[in-house]
Design a protein around this motif. Structure first.
Motif, PDB file in Angstrom:
ATOM      1  N   THR A   1       6.104   7.000  21.984  1.00  0.00           N
ATOM      2  CA  THR A   1       4.827   6.750  21.319  1.00  0.00           C
ATOM      3  C   THR A   1       3.693   7.147  22.253  1.00  0.00           C
ATOM      4  O   THR A   1       2.683   7.701  21.821  1.00  0.00           O
TER       5      THR A   1
ATOM      6  N   TYR B   1      12.609   8.037  18.008  1.00  0.00           N
ATOM      7  CA  TYR B   1      13.859   7.951  17.252  1.00  0.00           C
ATOM      8  C   TYR B   1      14.094   6.503  16.869  1.00  0.00           C
ATOM      9  O   TYR B   1      13.671   5.585  17.574  1.00  0.00           O
TER      10      TYR B   1
ATOM     11  N   ARG C   1       2.801  10.508  22.085  1.00  0.00           N
ATOM     12  CA  ARG C   1       2.406  10.777  20.693  1.00  0.00           C
ATOM     13  C   ARG C   1       3.465  11.622  20.005  1.00  0.00           C
ATOM     14  O   ARG C   1       3.166  12.589  19.309  1.00  0.00           O
TER      15      ARG C   1
ATOM     16  N   GLY D   1       5.834  15.781  21.426  1.00  0.00           N
ATOM     17  CA  GLY D   1       4.653  15.008  21.074  1.00  0.00           C
ATOM     18  C   GLY D   1       3.369  15.808  21.177  1.00  0.00           C
ATOM     19  O   GLY D   1       3.368  16.949  21.644  1.00  0.00           O
TER      20      GLY D   1
ATOM     21  N   GLN E   1       7.177  11.303  17.629  1.00  0.00           N
ATOM     22  CA  GLN E   1       7.792  10.391  16.672  1.00  0.00           C
ATOM     23  C   GLN E   1       9.029   9.793  17.338  1.00  0.00           C
ATOM     24  O   GLN E   1       9.968  10.519  17.640  1.00  0.00           O
TER      25      GLN E   1
ATOM     26  N   ARG F   1      11.365   4.157  23.082  1.00  0.00           N
ATOM     27  CA  ARG F   1      10.481   4.356  21.929  1.00  0.00           C
ATOM     28  C   ARG F   1       9.016   4.193  22.354  1.00  0.00           C
ATOM     29  O   ARG F   1       8.148   4.923  21.893  1.00  0.00           O
TER      30      ARG F   1
END
Lengths: 106, 263
Positions: free
Chosen positions: B226, B233, B229, B173, B231, B222
């Protein structure tokens, strides 16, 4: 129908203060949110909760948009006589649900 | 001159590699592992402990009904094969994800339920994170409440667990952080006022107050990604299952708490 959980002691002594706990599944959509497309999500909340003890109203609550999903309401009453407690939740889109619980007072 | 710089660079490389090994070895000792429950506030603990106050139980109740509902072209209910879940599902959640021979890789509890729906009931499998799948998972997982997490001793799982471990230690990230930097190295400290937990998946699916709903471990993973920062899965992605596998191994011995309540 929404799922509800009610906790009322099965037995109590006359004059004893008892705790009643209620939990109901409901989204409590505030009416202030918008979708990603900018469309307002209409309000969908429970606005009234009433508890009656052998037909007599003993507790009432008015709920508003700021209440979280799956409202949990707990309150106390005095065990006066054996009988039935009736719980009614009502709100937007003709939402209405009634549950009952029995109590034996000795 | 050039050769000297090369040697220097090599030495630095070796030093960095040694440091990386040191860091990656810093897992929390088994004796210090504890569930996020230990750090909950008094009110949240009370909410989890009382089955008539725990909002996760609403989902469990729904799952119990689904367990008995006949569905699919086979017109079978879970109960028709598995009987009383209290006996047949006891301890199951404590050992998932488990290896699925026909797929050649581990599957988690949600995927196992979906496979059962598709193959045994000939029904349409539930979408990941749907109300129904979460309810059934919560109902099945609750039967293991109190059982210690016991990852299966299955050599076929080892490469996948190792892949999950790599993911846990990999920096990712825009914030360039690995999971371990918070959850192994800095647990019990605070991040913007919030306590950093050890991140043991003891009570999934959990009722998270922030979500105002029940959610799966993958939803939580997830979320964290996030936060970095990165992506995240997709739901059901092999990487997420590998991570679940590693996290369950990391939490081995801690009791299952499903449905847990977390802030």
């Amino acid at each position: 129908m929404a799922r509800a959980l009610i906790n009322v002691p099965a037995k109590a002594k006359r004059g004893e203060v008892i705790t009643i706990k209620t939990l109901i599944s409901h989204v409590m959509e505030t009416g202030f949110r918008h979708t990603t497309m900018g469309v307002r999500i209409p309000r969908d909340i429970i606005d009234t909760f009433v508890c009656t003890y052998n037909g007599e109203e003993i507790f009432r609550a008015t709920l508003h948009s700021a209440i979280a999903a799956n409202p949990f309401i707990t309150f106390h009453t005095v065990a006066t006589e054996s009988g039935t407690l009736t719980f009614t939740w009502s709100g937007d889109s003709q939402f209405s649900q009634t549950e009952t619980a029995n109590i034996v007072v000795e | 001159m050039k050769a000297a710089r090369g040697t220097q660079r090599l030495a630095l490389g070796v030093l960095l590699a040694a440091l990386a090994t040191l860091c990656s070895a810093a897992e929390i000792p088994l004796s210090e592992r504890r569930s996020g429950y230990a750090d909950l506030g008094r009110e949240t603990k009370a909410m989890q402990d009382d089955d008539t106050a725990n909002p996760g139980m609403l989902s469990v109740l729904e799952g119990e009904e689904l367990w008995k509902t006949k569905s699919g072209t086979e017109v079978k209910a879970c109960a028709d094969c598995h009987g009383d879940a209290r006996a047949s599902m006891k301890g199951v959640a404590a050992r998932y994800p488990a290896f699925d021979a026909s797929r050649g890789r581990p599957v988690n509890l949600e995927q196992r339920i979906n496979i059962c729906q598709a193959e045994r009931q000939q029904a349409k499998p539930s979408a990941y994170e749907s109300k129904e799948l979460l309810a059934l998972t919560a109902f099945v997982a609750m039967q293991s409440r109190g059982e210690p997490i016991a990852p299966p001793d299955d050599a076929r799982l080892t490469p996948f667990r190792e892949a999950g471990r790599q993911l846990f230690f990999r920096r990712q990230g825009q914030l360039n952080l690995g999971c371990n930097q918070c959850h192994d190295d800095n647990w019990s400290k605070r991040l913007a006022g919030n306590l950093i937990p050890q991140a043991h998946p003891t009570g999934y699916p959990i009722y998270r107050l922030e979500w105002q709903s029940i959610g799966s471990l993958q939803r939580r993973l997830r979320n964290c990604m996030t936060g970095l920062r990165a992506q995240p899965y997709e739901f059901g992605a092999p990487e997420n299952v590998d991570m679940e596998l590693y996290l369950m191994w990391r939490a081995r011995g801690l009791p299952v708490e499903t449905p847990a309540v977390r802030p």
